[in-house]
Design an enzyme around this catalytic site. Structure first.
Site, PDB file in Angstrom:
ATOM      1  CG  ASN A  20      -4.365  10.210   6.503  1.00  0.00           C
ATOM      2  OD1 ASN A  20      -4.114  10.149   5.125  1.00  0.00           O
ATOM      3  ND2 ASN A  20      -4.347   9.150   7.698  1.00  0.00           N
ATOM      4  CB  SER A  54      -1.645   8.171   4.715  1.00  0.00           C
ATOM      5  OG  SER A  54      -3.231   8.159   4.605  1.00  0.00           O
ATOM      6  CG  ASP A  93      -6.834   9.782  10.797  1.00  0.00           C
ATOM      7  OD1 ASP A  93      -7.358   9.294  10.444  1.00  0.00           O
ATOM      8  OD2 ASP A  93      -5.138   9.776  10.438  1.00  0.00           O
ATOM      9  CB  SER A 103     -13.967  -2.927  -3.298  1.00  0.00           C
ATOM     10  OG  SER A 103     -13.170  -4.268  -4.293  1.00  0.00           O
ATOM     11  CB  ALA A 104     -15.858  -6.120  -7.461  1.00  0.00           C
ATOM     12  CE1 TYR A 133      -9.487  -1.902   0.055  1.00  0.00           C
ATOM     13  CE2 TYR A 133     -10.042  -3.738  -0.991  1.00  0.00           C
ATOM     14  CZ  TYR A 133      -9.992  -2.310  -0.979  1.00  0.00           C
ATOM     15  OH  TYR A 133     -11.309  -1.799  -1.613  1.00  0.00           O
ATOM     16  CE  LYS A 185     -12.717  -0.634   0.901  1.00  0.00           C
ATOM     17  NZ  LYS A 185     -13.310   1.246   0.895  1.00  0.00           N
ATOM     18  N   PRO A 236      -1.598 -15.975  -5.028  1.00  0.00           N
ATOM     19  CG  PRO A 236      -0.513 -17.213  -3.647  1.00  0.00           C
ATOM     20  CD  PRO A 236       0.019 -16.365  -5.077  1.00  0.00           C
ATOM     21  N   GLY A 237      -4.873 -16.067  -3.764  1.00  0.00           N
ATOM     22  CA  GLY A 237      -6.054 -15.439  -3.590  1.00  0.00           C
ATOM     23  C   GLY A 237      -7.101 -14.779  -5.321  1.00  0.00           C
TER      24      GLY A 237
HETATM   25  P1  NAD Z   1      -6.327   6.588  -2.810  1.00  0.00           P
HETATM   26  O1  NAD Z   1      -5.111   5.417  -1.869  1.00  0.00           O
HETATM   27  O2  NAD Z   1      -5.336   6.721  -4.119  1.00  0.00           O
HETATM   28  O3  NAD Z   1      -7.180   7.148  -1.491  1.00  0.00           O
HETATM   29  C1  NAD Z   1      -7.177   7.331  -0.967  1.00  0.00           C
HETATM   30  C2  NAD Z   1      -6.723   8.667  -0.341  1.00  0.00           C
HETATM   31  O4  NAD Z   1      -7.310   8.394   1.692  1.00  0.00           O
HETATM   32  C3  NAD Z   1      -5.286   8.528   0.123  1.00  0.00           C
HETATM   33  O5  NAD Z   1      -5.581  10.202  -0.958  1.00  0.00           O
HETATM   34  C4  NAD Z   1      -4.930   8.528   1.737  1.00  0.00           C
HETATM   35  O6  NAD Z   1      -3.623   9.833   1.929  1.00  0.00           O
HETATM   36  C5  NAD Z   1      -6.282   9.147   2.175  1.00  0.00           C
HETATM   37  N1  NAD Z   1      -6.280   8.238   3.224  1.00  0.00           N
HETATM   38  C6  NAD Z   1      -6.481   7.213   4.225  1.00  0.00           C
HETATM   39  N2  NAD Z   1      -6.451   6.356   5.681  1.00  0.00           N
HETATM   40  C7  NAD Z   1      -6.953   8.553   5.606  1.00  0.00           C
HETATM   41  C8  NAD Z   1      -7.316   8.538   6.829  1.00  0.00           C
HETATM   42  N3  NAD Z   1      -7.745   8.220   8.403  1.00  0.00           N
HETATM   43  N4  NAD Z   1      -7.586  10.529   6.979  1.00  0.00           N
HETATM   44  C9  NAD Z   1      -8.458  11.046   5.924  1.00  0.00           C
HETATM   45  N5  NAD Z   1      -7.216  10.470   4.681  1.00  0.00           N
HETATM   46  C10 NAD Z   1      -6.946   9.342   4.713  1.00  0.00           C
HETATM   47  O7  NAD Z   1      -6.767   4.587  -3.213  1.00  0.00           O
HETATM   48  P2  NAD Z   1      -8.041   5.094  -4.103  1.00  0.00           P
HETATM   49  O8  NAD Z   1      -7.243   4.009  -5.419  1.00  0.00           O
HETATM   50  O9  NAD Z   1      -8.698   6.623  -4.732  1.00  0.00           O
HETATM   51  O10 NAD Z   1      -9.424   4.636  -3.562  1.00  0.00           O
HETATM   52  C11 NAD Z   1     -10.151   5.001  -2.814  1.00  0.00           C
HETATM   53  C12 NAD Z   1     -10.851   4.190  -1.951  1.00  0.00           C
HETATM   54  O11 NAD Z   1     -11.713   3.689  -3.212  1.00  0.00           O
HETATM   55  C13 NAD Z   1     -10.660   3.562  -0.729  1.00  0.00           C
HETATM   56  O12 NAD Z   1     -12.055   3.104  -0.484  1.00  0.00           O
HETATM   57  C14 NAD Z   1     -10.129   2.044  -1.698  1.00  0.00           C
HETATM   58  O13 NAD Z   1     -10.768   0.820  -0.867  1.00  0.00           O
HETATM   59  C15 NAD Z   1     -11.591   2.221  -2.837  1.00  0.00           C
HETATM   60  N6  NAD Z   1     -11.847   1.351  -3.584  1.00  0.00           N
HETATM   61  C16 NAD Z   1     -10.300   1.639  -4.422  1.00  0.00           C
HETATM   62  C17 NAD Z   1      -9.528   0.313  -5.979  1.00  0.00           C
HETATM   63  C18 NAD Z   1      -8.779   0.579  -6.342  1.00  0.00           C
HETATM   64  O14 NAD Z   1      -8.539  -0.185  -7.819  1.00  0.00           O
HETATM   65  N7  NAD Z   1      -7.841   2.392  -6.817  1.00  0.00           N
HETATM   66  C19 NAD Z   1     -10.732  -0.978  -5.926  1.00  0.00           C
HETATM   67  C20 NAD Z   1     -12.118  -0.457  -4.959  1.00  0.00           C
HETATM   68  C21 NAD Z   1     -12.083   0.439  -4.326  1.00  0.00           C
HETATM   69  N1  UFG Z   2      -1.528  -9.750 -12.761  1.00  0.00           N
HETATM   70  C1  UFG Z   2      -0.502  -9.503 -13.176  1.00  0.00           C
HETATM   71  N2  UFG Z   2       0.983  -9.375 -13.288  1.00  0.00           N
HETATM   72  C2  UFG Z   2       0.745  -8.429 -11.848  1.00  0.00           C
HETATM   73  C3  UFG Z   2      -0.417  -7.427 -11.631  1.00  0.00           C
HETATM   74  C4  UFG Z   2      -1.197  -7.816 -11.688  1.00  0.00           C
HETATM   75  O1  UFG Z   2      -1.183 -10.749 -14.008  1.00  0.00           O
HETATM   76  O2  UFG Z   2       1.690  -7.664 -11.307  1.00  0.00           O
HETATM   77  C5  UFG Z   2      -2.746  -9.888 -12.728  1.00  0.00           C
HETATM   78  C6  UFG Z   2      -4.038 -10.175 -11.674  1.00  0.00           C
HETATM   79  O3  UFG Z   2      -3.349 -11.899 -11.673  1.00  0.00           O
HETATM   80  C7  UFG Z   2      -5.588 -10.401 -12.149  1.00  0.00           C
HETATM   81  C8  UFG Z   2      -5.045  -9.287 -13.007  1.00  0.00           C
HETATM   82  O4  UFG Z   2      -4.049  -8.898 -13.172  1.00  0.00           O
HETATM   83  O5  UFG Z   2      -5.731 -11.130 -13.262  1.00  0.00           O
HETATM   84  C9  UFG Z   2      -5.262  -7.409 -11.944  1.00  0.00           C
HETATM   85  O6  UFG Z   2      -4.853  -7.963 -11.080  1.00  0.00           O
HETATM   86  P1  UFG Z   2      -4.691  -6.476 -10.482  1.00  0.00           P
HETATM   87  O7  UFG Z   2      -4.102  -6.608  -8.493  1.00  0.00           O
HETATM   88  O8  UFG Z   2      -5.036  -5.004 -10.640  1.00  0.00           O
HETATM   89  O9  UFG Z   2      -6.730  -5.842  -9.198  1.00  0.00           O
HETATM   90  P2  UFG Z   2      -7.359  -7.247  -8.860  1.00  0.00           P
HETATM   91  O10 UFG Z   2      -8.180  -7.436  -9.883  1.00  0.00           O
HETATM   92  O11 UFG Z   2      -6.404  -8.048  -8.287  1.00  0.00           O
HETATM   93  O12 UFG Z   2      -7.762  -6.528  -7.544  1.00  0.00           O
HETATM   94  C10 UFG Z   2      -7.921  -4.812  -7.624  1.00  0.00           C
HETATM   95  C11 UFG Z   2      -8.167  -4.267  -6.356  1.00  0.00           C
HETATM   96  C12 UFG Z   2      -8.670  -5.212  -5.445  1.00  0.00           C
HETATM   97  C13 UFG Z   2     -10.184  -5.087  -5.726  1.00  0.00           C
HETATM   98  C14 UFG Z   2     -10.351  -5.925  -6.731  1.00  0.00           C
HETATM   99  C15 UFG Z   2     -12.065  -5.813  -7.198  1.00  0.00           C
HETATM  100  O13 UFG Z   2      -6.776  -4.077  -6.978  1.00  0.00           O
HETATM  101  O14 UFG Z   2      -8.585  -3.798  -4.036  1.00  0.00           O
HETATM  102  O15 UFG Z   2      -9.617  -5.177  -7.406  1.00  0.00           O
HETATM  103  O16 UFG Z   2     -12.211  -4.398  -6.806  1.00  0.00           O
HETATM  104  F1  UFG Z   2     -10.888  -5.220  -4.290  1.00  0.00           F
END
Ligand code: NAD
Ligand code: UFG
Length: 334
Positions: free
Chosen positions: A32, A34, A58, A124-125, A148, A152, A292-293
């Site tokens: 979509n 988005s 969507d 996701s991890a 989020y 998952k 945080p988190g």
């Molecule tokens: P992204 O946002 O780049 O890609 C997601 C895509 O889905 C986008 O193109 C968005 O437009 C589309 N989308 C969202 N909702 C939709 C809907 N209802 N219908 C149709 N299209 C929709 O994200 P990404 O980094 O490519 O991540 C892909 C998947 O992997 C996600 O499910 C995300 O949660 C998961 N994931 C990502 C990471 C990361 O760090 N990038 C880590 C772990 C898991």
């Molecule tokens: N960090 C900084 N400064 C920033 C951004 C991040 O110091 O501006 C640090 C964070 O504290 C962390 C590391 O960089 O130590 C990585 O942070 P990210 O935000 O890049 O990634 P996270 O591990 O926090 O989270 C990512 C995705 C989540 C996913 C998770 C586990 O964003 O969606 O990995 O797969 F759930």
């Protein structure tokens, strides 16, 4: 084989579409837009010199999804579509539960109806919460710390129940660690519109002077240099894992879970320094308080994916830093 890729215009989806097309699969994308741009479809075609079918819409739209399954002879689905920003999910939990859960429920209902029961799901991890020890194995306890992550974990449970109820499904749940980098062509990559939350896109924007200074969130963790440690994985390696998963679900039934990571942990400062060195560019940073988190360290034991999928990550941190910067440089000068 014809694969439906939901969210195929996004960061990981677009790279996976390239790998699919390069390996002889037919690709149908539903997105979509988005969090992505339509031009990504052309970029995928340009890289691969292959055609694909794109539906803008969507995944929650049952009518659209039925129409797609009616027209296309889909063999399997890779489900990327969803929202992924941890911070926003805390502010707007309903938006996240609505999109991530509804899209999966609608998708699975339509797949059931059309008897397409092979699915690869992007988990996701984050489902490991605060891991009790490292490296993380697939059978570690699961918990979440934000909406989020909860979407998952809920989806993982929904998929598990689906397989219990109907054992003709075959599902691979892929738990990604920290995907970074971009395709070596520089045509596709991670392109957040807003101020990035994640480390690598933020570093890139500091390096290109779009942002002033990286805030390093904490240097008092129990890690090699006090900054957070993560398992960064090149998005092309990650994408290739999806093809391996498709091969396995094609031959098996049931549900299984795989860590897709490298098994190596790098600290924030190691990433900053490697990025600077590889790309010969300065990255201003300052140490600030913990976010945080955040947890201190998170890295995978990827041996199960190696054993069952025959997959290992091949690219290193230098490739990741170089390709991430290359994508942005190429797209800035265009
Ligand atoms: P992204 O946002 O780049 O890609 C997601 C895509 O889905 C986008 O193109 C968005 O437009 C589309 N989308 C969202 N909702 C939709 C809907 N209802 N219908 C149709 N299209 C929709 O994200 P990404 O980094 O490519 O991540 C892909 C998947 O992997 C996600 O499910 C995300 O949660 C998961 N994931 C990502 C990471 C990361 O760090 N990038 C880590 C772990 C898991
Ligand atoms: N960090 C900084 N400064 C920033 C951004 C991040 O110091 O501006 C640090 C964070 O504290 C962390 C590391 O960089 O130590 C990585 O942070 P990210 O935000 O890049 O990634 P996270 O591990 O926090 O989270 C990512 C995705 C989540 C996913 C998770 C586990 O964003 O969606 O990995 O797969 F759930």
């Amino acid at each position: 084989m014809k694969i439906l890729v939901t969210g195929g215009c996004g960061y990981i989806g677009s790279h996976t579409c390239v790998e699919l097309l390069d390996n002889g699969y037919e690709v149908v994308i539903v997105d979509n837009l988005s969090n992505s741009k339509r031009e990504v479809v052309d970029k995928i075609k340009e890289i691969t010199n292959k055609d694909l079918t794109f539906y803008e819409g969507d995944v929650r739209n049952q009518e659209l999804m039925e129409d797609i399954f009616e027209r296309e002879n889909i063999d399997a689905v890779i489900h990327f579509a969803g929202y992924k920003a941890v911070g926003e999910s805390v502010q707007l939990p309903l938006k996240y539960y609505r999109n991530n859960l509804d899209s999966t429920l609608t998708l699975c209902e339509v797949m059931s109806k059309y008897n397409v029961k092979k699915l690869v799901f992007s988990s996701s991890a984050t489902v490991y919460g605060s891991p009790k020890s490292l490296p993380i194995k697939e059978d570690f306890p699961l918990s979440t710390t934000n909406p989020y992550g909860s979407t998952k974990l809920m989806i993982e449970n929904i998929l598990k129940d689906l397989v219990i109820a109907d054992n003709s499904w075959s599902i691979a749940v892929l738990r990604y660690f920290n995907p970074i980098g971009a395709h070596s062509s520089g045509l596709i990559g991670e392109d957040p519109n807003d101020i990035p939350n994640n480390l690598m896109p933020y570093i890139v924007k500091v390096a290109t002077n779009e942002l002033e200074c990286l805030s390093v969130f904490g240097n008092d963790y129990d890690t090699k240099d006090g900054t957070g440690v993560r398992d960064y994985i090149h998005v092309v390696d990650l994408s290739r894992g999806h093809l391996k998963a498709l091969e396995v679900i094609n031959k098996t039934i049931g549900i299984d879970y795989y860590n897709l990571g490298t098994g190596k942990g790098y600290s924030v400062l190691e990433i900053v320094n490697t990025f600077s060195k590889v790309n010969n560019v300065k990255v201003n940073y300052k140490i600030v308080g913990r976010r945080p988190g955040d947890i201190a360290s998170c890295y995978a034991d990827p041996s199960y994916a190696k054993e069952k999928l025959g997959w290992v990550a091949e690219k290193d941190i230098v490739d990741m830093c170089r390709d991430a910067y290359n994508f942005v440089i190429k797209n800035k000068t265009k």
